[in-house]
Write an enzyme that holds these catalytic residues in place. Structure first.
Site, short mmCIF file in Angstrom:
data_model
loop_
_atom_site.label_atom_id
_atom_site.label_comp_id
_atom_site.label_asym_id
_atom_site.label_seq_id
_atom_site.Cartn_x
_atom_site.Cartn_y
_atom_site.Cartn_z
NE ARG A 248 -3.49 -0.12 2.92
CZ ARG A 248 -4.77 -0.01 2.58
NH1 ARG A 248 -5.32 -0.94 1.85
NH2 ARG A 248 -5.47 1.02 2.96
CG ASN B 262 -6.02 4.37 6.31
OD1 ASN B 262 -5.64 5.43 5.83
ND2 ASN B 262 -6.52 3.38 5.58
N GLY B 263 -6.42 7.58 7.67
CA GLY B 263 -7.41 8.59 7.28
C GLY B 263 -6.96 9.97 7.72
CD GLU C 138 -0.92 3.70 -17.01
OE1 GLU C 138 -1.40 4.75 -16.58
OE2 GLU C 138 -0.56 2.77 -16.25
CE LYS D 117 2.32 2.52 -14.09
NZ LYS D 117 0.93 2.69 -14.08
CD GLU E 219 2.66 5.39 -11.07
OE1 GLU E 219 1.68 5.51 -10.33
OE2 GLU E 219 2.74 4.49 -11.94
CG HIS F 183 0.25 23.91 -30.67
ND1 HIS F 183 0.10 25.05 -31.42
CD2 HIS F 183 -0.32 22.91 -31.39
CE1 HIS F 183 -0.57 24.77 -32.54
NE2 HIS F 183 -0.81 23.47 -32.53
CE LYS G 182 -1.91 -1.55 -6.44
NZ LYS G 182 -1.51 -1.22 -7.81
C1 G6P Z 1 -2.77 5.49 -6.59
C2 G6P Z 1 -2.01 4.31 -7.17
C3 G6P Z 1 -2.26 4.24 -8.67
C4 G6P Z 1 -3.76 4.17 -8.96
C5 G6P Z 1 -4.51 5.33 -8.29
C6 G6P Z 1 -6.01 5.11 -8.36
O1 G6P Z 1 -2.24 6.67 -7.06
O2 G6P Z 1 -0.63 4.45 -6.93
O3 G6P Z 1 -1.62 3.10 -9.22
O4 G6P Z 1 -3.96 4.21 -10.33
O5 G6P Z 1 -4.16 5.41 -6.91
O6 G6P Z 1 -6.34 3.97 -7.61
P1 G6P Z 1 -7.62 3.09 -7.81
O7 G6P Z 1 -7.48 1.98 -6.81
O8 G6P Z 1 -8.80 3.96 -7.54
O9 G6P Z 1 -7.60 2.60 -9.22
#
Ligand code: G6P
Length: 610
Positions: A27, A98-99, A481, A485, A488, A504, A605
Site C-alpha cells: 500500500r 488510517n485517514g 500511462e 509508469k 512513478e 504548440h 497503492k
Molecule cells: C494510486 C495508485 C495508482 C492508482 C490510483 C487510483 O495513485 O498508486 O496506481 O492508479 O491510486 O487507484 P484506484 O485503486 O482507484 O484505481
C-alpha cells in the site's frame, strides 16, 4: 496508504501483526509500529522506514501478549519519523489510524486547553487523547470510541486497545477501509483481506460508520448510535499464493506477465461468438444501459487513463458523448449532468477516497445510475454502485498499476461493445470488434515477447532526466500511462502529449538529450504521427518507436534497436496492447536505476485519504 492489522488471540500476536503488516507493504508507507498489551502495561515498538526495521527492533527485545494493534503509516500530518509513527499511546489507550481527521485542529486546541500535552504532530494523537479522556471518566473502551468518533469530521479506520481491558480490540471505520477476520478462538482486524490471508479467509466487511468490538470468541458490530448490527461473513477469495512473488524479481514484473491471464479472466463468460453476453453489468443492467444518453467517467491515476481510452471508444462506436475527469476535480465542481447520464467510477481498489467521494456526490446530482468498474468485489465503490463489472486481475501489489489497467480496458471494451450494439452499430463491425477484444490476451502475450529487446532499450534512459511520450487518438492516453509508469518508478520526469500538440510547446524541449517515445500503431492516424516524428528528428531528438507489424514505413525513424514492432491485434485493442511495452520499458529503466520498483518513494497503492 496506511495499513492496519489488529489481533486478539491466545497465542502471542506480535509475529502475526508483523506478518500482516508485511502483506500490507504494497500500500506504500514510510514508518511502522505495533503495540501489544501486557498485564498492566502497553508495550510498543515503532520505527521509521520499512516493517523489517521495526521487526528487527521487536526481535531484539520481543514481548508476549495476545492483544495487539499494528500499523504502517503513510505520512499526512507530520513528517515520517518515529514520534509520528503509530500506534499512538495516551494514558491507557493505544490507537492506530488510517485517514484524516478534518476538525483535528479544533479538537487539539480544546484538549490543550484542558491540559493535554501532545507528543506528536498527528491528528491521530488527538483521537487517542479523546478516547483516553472518556475512559478515565469511566466509560468502557467501546463506549469511549463510539462517543469519540461521533465528534469527528473526516475519514478514519481505527483499531484501539485499552491497557486495562486486555482481550478486547475496538475498530471503527468511515471513509477508509477496515474489515474483520474471523478465526477459530481468535479474531482480527485488517485494512484488507490480504493482511489476514495468513490467519483466516473468513471476513466481515464493515459498513460506513460501523464500530466493531472483537474478543477471542466474539465479533460484535455496532452502528454509530451504539445499536448492535448484523453483518454477513464472507469467504475471501484472496489466497496466499496470489500474493507470492514466485520466480519474478518484483511484483510489478510478475503482474505485467500475468496480464494475458488477468484479461482472459476478465473476459471469461462475458463475451462469446455472438457478442457480449446479457446483463454482465448486473441484473437488468442492459435495460439501464439502453436508456443511457451520455457518460461521465470519474477516476484517479492509472484508472483515469483507462477512462480516457474509453471516451475514444464509446464516442466512436456507440456515438454517445463521454466526459472523463479526475475524481478530485469532479467532486468539488458543479458539473452539468444532462438527463440519462451514466456515472462510471473506475478504480482498482474501490477505496480511493476521491473516487468514492465523487461517487457519493454523484448520487445527489441526478444521474440515471452508477456503474463501478473495479478489481475488489467487496470494496466500498462496488458496494455503493447500482451496476458493476468486476475486473478479475487478482491482487495487485506493485504500487505502479499494470494488470489493473489492461483489465479495466477489457471491461471498458465490453461496455463499449454493449452500448454500441444497443445503438445500432453495424452487426458485422460489432462482431469484428468482439473478435478483436476476445483476442486481447493473445495479443498481450505477443507484446510480452518483446521483453529482451525492451530491457536493452532501457539502457538509453539510465542517465536521462526527462522523457516525452507521444500518441494520437485512443493511443494518446496510452502515452499518458507510459509517462506515468516511467515517472512513478524510475523518477525520470516524463510527460505525454497528443502528438499533434507537439509544436504548440513541447517541441521547444526537444534536443539530443530528450528521448521521445512514440506509440505508433497502424491506422488512419499513422501518417499524421509520422509528420510529428519528423519534427522531432529534425531537432535531433532521440526517437524510440513502438509500432505494429503493419507500420514498416516507420523504418528509419529511429536509430537501430530503438524501433520495435509487433502484432497489435487490431486498432480497437491497440491501446491495451501498446501499453505493455511501455510498462516493460518503465520497469527495466527502474531496475537499471536501482529504485524501489514495487514501493516507489512517496507513493501509495491505495489512496484512502483525500
Ligand atoms: C494510486 C495508485 C495508482 C492508482 C490510483 C487510483 O495513485 O498508486 O496506481 O492508479 O491510486 O487507484 P484506484 O485503486 O482507484 O484505481
Amino acid at each position: 496508504m496506511c495499513g492496519i492489522v489488529a489481533a486478539v488471540a491466545q497465542r502471542d500476536v506480535a509475529p502475526l501483526l508483523i506478518a500482516g503488516l508485511k502483506a500490507l507493504e504494497y500500500r506504500g508507507y514510510d514508518s511502522a509500529g505495533l503495540a501489544v498489551l501486557e498485564p498492566g502495561a502497553i508495550r510498543r515498538v515503532r520505527a521509521k522506514g520499512k516493517v523489517r526495521e521495526m521487526e528487527a527492533r521487536y526481535l531484539a527485545e520481543p514481548f508476549p501478549g495476545g492483544t495487539g494493534i499494528a500499523h504502517t503509516r503513510w505520512a499526512t500530518h507530520g513528517v515520517p519519523n518515529e514520534v509520528n509513527a503509530h500506534p499512538h499511546v495516551v494514558g491507557r489507550v493505544a490507537l492506530v489510524h488510517n485517514g484524516i481527521i478534518e476538525n483535528y485542529a479544533e479538537l487539539r486546541r480544546a484538549l490543550q486547553a484542558r491540559g493535554h500535552q501532545f507528543a506528536s504532530e498527528t491528528d491521530t494523537e488527538v483521537m487517542t487523547a479523546l478516547i483516553n479522556e472518556r475512559i478515565e471518566a469511566g466509560l468502557g473502551l467501546r463506549e469511549a470510541v463510539l462517543a469519540t468518533v461521533r465528534e469527528l469530521d473526516g475519514a478514519y479506520a481505527i483499531a484501539v486497545i485499552d491497557r486495562d481491558e486486555p482481550g478486547h480490540v475496538v475498530g471503527a471505520r468511515r471513509g477508509a477501509p477496515l474489515l474483520v477476520g474471523v478465526g477459530i478462538g481468535e479474531n482480527f482486524l485488517g485494512s484488507d483481506a490480504q493482511a489476514l490471508v495468513q490467519v483466516t479467509n473468513k471476513v466481515i466487511y464493515l459498513d460506513e460508520n460501523d464500530v466493531v468490538e472483537i474478543t477471542r470468541d466474539q465479533v460484535q458490530v455496532y452502528t454509530l448510535d451504539g445499536a448492535p448490527a448484523e453483518r454477513a461473513t464472507h469467504e475471501s477469495e484472496v489466497s496466499a499464493d496470489a500474493v507470492e512473488r514466485g520466480e519474478y524479481r518484483h511484483y510489478m514484473q510478475k503482474e505485467i506477465f500475468e496480464q494475458p491471464r488477468a484479461v482472459a479472466d476478465t473476459l471469461e463468460a462475458r463475451i462469446g461468438p455472438h457478442g457480449v453476453l446479457p446483463n454482465i453489468f448486473g441484473v437488468a443492467g442492459d435495460a439501464v444501459l439502453a436508456k443511457v444518453k451520455g457518460l461521465h467517467i470519474i477516476a484517479c491515476g492509472t484508472s483515469y487513463h483507462a477512462g480516457l481510452v474509453a471516451k475514444y471508444w464509446i464516442e466512436q462506436h456507440a456515438r454517445l458523448p463521454v466526459s472523463v475527469e479526475v475524481a478530485s476535480e469532479y467532486r468539488y465542481r458543479e458539473a452539468v449532468v444532462p438527463e440519462d447520464t451514466l456515472f462510471v467510477a473506475i478504480s482498482q481498489s474501490g477505496e480511493t477516497a476521491d473516487t468514492l467521494a465523487a461517487m457519493r456526490e454523484s448520487k445527489q446530482r441526478g444521474y440515471l445510475a452508477t456503474l463501478a468498474i473495479c478489481n475488489v468485489p467487496e470494496s466500498s465503490v462496488v458496494r455503493e454502485a447500482d451496476l458493476k463489472l468486476m475486473t478479475r486481475a487478482g491482487p495487485e501489489i506493485g504500487v505502479a498499476s499494470t494488470k489493473a489497467f489492461t483489465t479495466q480496458l477489457a471491461a471498458l471494451g465490453l461496455l463499449t461493445l454493449q452500448l454500441a450494439r444497443q445503438r445500432g452499430l453495424d452487426e458485422a463491425r460489432y462482431l469484428a470488434l468482439c473478435e478483436q477484444l476476445a483476442h486481447l490476451p493473445r495479443a498481450i502475450e505477443d507484446a510480452l515477447a518483446l521483453e529482451p529487446q525492451i530491457a536493452e532499450l532501457a539502457a538509453r534512459f539510465i542517465h536521462r532526466q526527462h522523457a516525452l511520450f507521444l500518441g494520437r487518438g485512443a493511443n494518446y492516453p496510452v502515452a499518458l500511462e507510459g509517462a506515468l509508469k516511467l515517472k512513478e518508478i524510475s523518477y525520470i520526469h516524463a510527460e505525454a502529449y497528443p502528438a499533434g500538440e507537439l509544436k504548440h510547446g513541447p517541441l521547444a524541449l526537444v534536443d539530443e538529450s530528450m528521448p521521445v517515445v512514440a506509440v505508433a500503431p497502424s491506422g488512419p492516424l499513422l501518417e499524421k504521427l509520422k509528420s510529428n516524428l519528423q519534427e522531432v528528428r529534425a531537432r535531433g531528438g532521440e526517437l524510440i518507436v513502438f509500432a505494429d507489424d503493419g507500420a514498416t514505413s516507420l523504418d528509419g525513424y529511429a536509430a537501430k534497436g530503438a524501433a520495435l514492432s509487433f502484432e497489435s491485434g487490431g486498432d480497437f485493442i491497440a491501446p491495451a496492447v501498446f501499453t505493455v511495452p511501455l510498462q516493460l520499458l518503465a520497469y527495466h529503466v527502474a531496475v537499471l536505476r536501482g529504485t524501489d520498483v514495487d514501493q516507489p518513494r512517496n507513493l501509495a497503492k491505495s489512496v484512502t485519504v483525500e
